[in-house]
Write a protein that holds these residues in place. Sequence first.
Motif, short mmCIF file in Angstrom:
data_model
loop_
_atom_site.label_atom_id
_atom_site.label_comp_id
_atom_site.label_asym_id
_atom_site.label_seq_id
_atom_site.Cartn_x
_atom_site.Cartn_y
_atom_site.Cartn_z
N ARG A 128 0.89 -1.16 0.00
CA ARG A 128 0.00 0.00 0.00
C ARG A 128 0.93 1.21 0.00
NH1 ARG A 128 -3.81 -0.15 4.71
NH2 ARG A 128 -4.58 -1.92 3.53
N THR A 140 2.78 4.78 0.12
CA THR A 140 2.57 6.04 0.84
C THR A 140 3.51 7.14 0.39
OG1 THR A 140 4.05 5.33 2.61
CG2 THR A 140 1.69 4.90 2.92
N SER A 190 1.80 6.35 -10.60
CA SER A 190 0.44 5.83 -10.71
C SER A 190 0.43 4.32 -10.57
CB SER A 190 -0.17 6.23 -12.06
OG SER A 190 0.62 5.74 -13.12
N ILE A 227 -4.89 4.98 -11.59
CA ILE A 227 -5.02 5.87 -10.46
C ILE A 227 -3.72 6.65 -10.29
CG2 ILE A 227 -5.44 6.03 -7.98
CD1 ILE A 227 -6.97 3.35 -8.29
N LEU A 258 -1.23 8.68 -8.31
CA LEU A 258 -0.91 8.83 -6.90
C LEU A 258 -0.21 10.15 -6.60
CD1 LEU A 258 0.32 5.22 -6.08
CD2 LEU A 258 -1.97 6.20 -5.85
N GLY A 259 0.21 10.84 -7.64
CA GLY A 259 0.80 12.16 -7.42
C GLY A 259 1.62 12.65 -8.59
N LEU A 304 2.87 10.48 -1.26
CA LEU A 304 1.89 10.36 -2.33
C LEU A 304 0.66 11.19 -2.00
CD1 LEU A 304 2.28 6.58 -3.16
CD2 LEU A 304 3.36 8.54 -4.25
N GLN A 305 0.13 11.84 -3.01
CA GLN A 305 -0.97 12.78 -2.83
C GLN A 305 -2.31 12.07 -2.73
OE1 GLN A 305 0.01 14.96 -6.33
NE2 GLN A 305 1.56 16.19 -5.30
N ASN A 306 -2.41 10.88 -3.28
CA ASN A 306 -3.66 10.13 -3.26
C ASN A 306 -3.40 8.75 -2.67
OD1 ASN A 306 -5.06 12.21 -4.67
ND2 ASN A 306 -4.16 11.50 -6.57
N GLU A 307 -3.63 8.60 -1.38
CA GLU A 307 -3.44 7.30 -0.74
C GLU A 307 -4.64 6.41 -1.03
OE1 GLU A 307 -1.89 6.94 3.19
OE2 GLU A 307 -1.04 8.96 3.10
N LEU A 308 -4.37 5.11 -1.08
CA LEU A 308 -5.41 4.15 -1.43
C LEU A 308 -5.59 3.13 -0.31
CD1 LEU A 308 -4.18 3.57 -5.05
CD2 LEU A 308 -6.13 4.93 -4.34
N ILE A 346 3.93 -0.37 -9.87
CA ILE A 346 3.87 1.09 -9.76
C ILE A 346 4.54 1.67 -10.99
CG2 ILE A 346 4.63 3.08 -8.44
CD1 ILE A 346 3.50 1.79 -6.19
#
Length: 147
Positions: free
Chosen positions: A25, A27, A54, A81, A83-84, A100-104, A111
């Motif tokens: 995951r 970060t 992404s 997606i 992520l930044g 990362l600007q968009n955590e999931l 990646i």
Amino acid sequence: ISPGYCWPFQASRSQVVFRLPTQVRPTAITVQHPLKKSSALGDISSAPRDFTVSVSLCQALGAGTWCWGKAGVDAEREEEILLGTFSYDTEKEPTQTFPLQNELPRAFQFIRLVIQSNWGKSGYTCIYRVQVHGKITGMNVIGQARG
């Protein structure tokens, strides 16, 4: 890291997909490039400048084959997606970590790093070290990936 011992990408815009050893995951991502004073010629214009990170949803859902299409999106679901979007600054420390600007809420094993531009070198961009930070998932109690 030693100047000159890099992974050169043709042109100033390139991409690479990393397969992580297990589901993570993500970060943050760290990018490292030598300082200008470390370079024999004092030129680090091949350093990455603007880049994106992404993941593809189809890998997260367990598709067994590679799924980024030619346009850089999941060919079946057309879902990638971001992520930044980041900028590596050659005037700062050589090792720079970008949260990362968009955590999931889920983990990924692939990646994608897309270098949008470098610091002026037209022929190539050099990548010295990239690290993905995050929480490992899918491991058993002795640290081996579950199959």
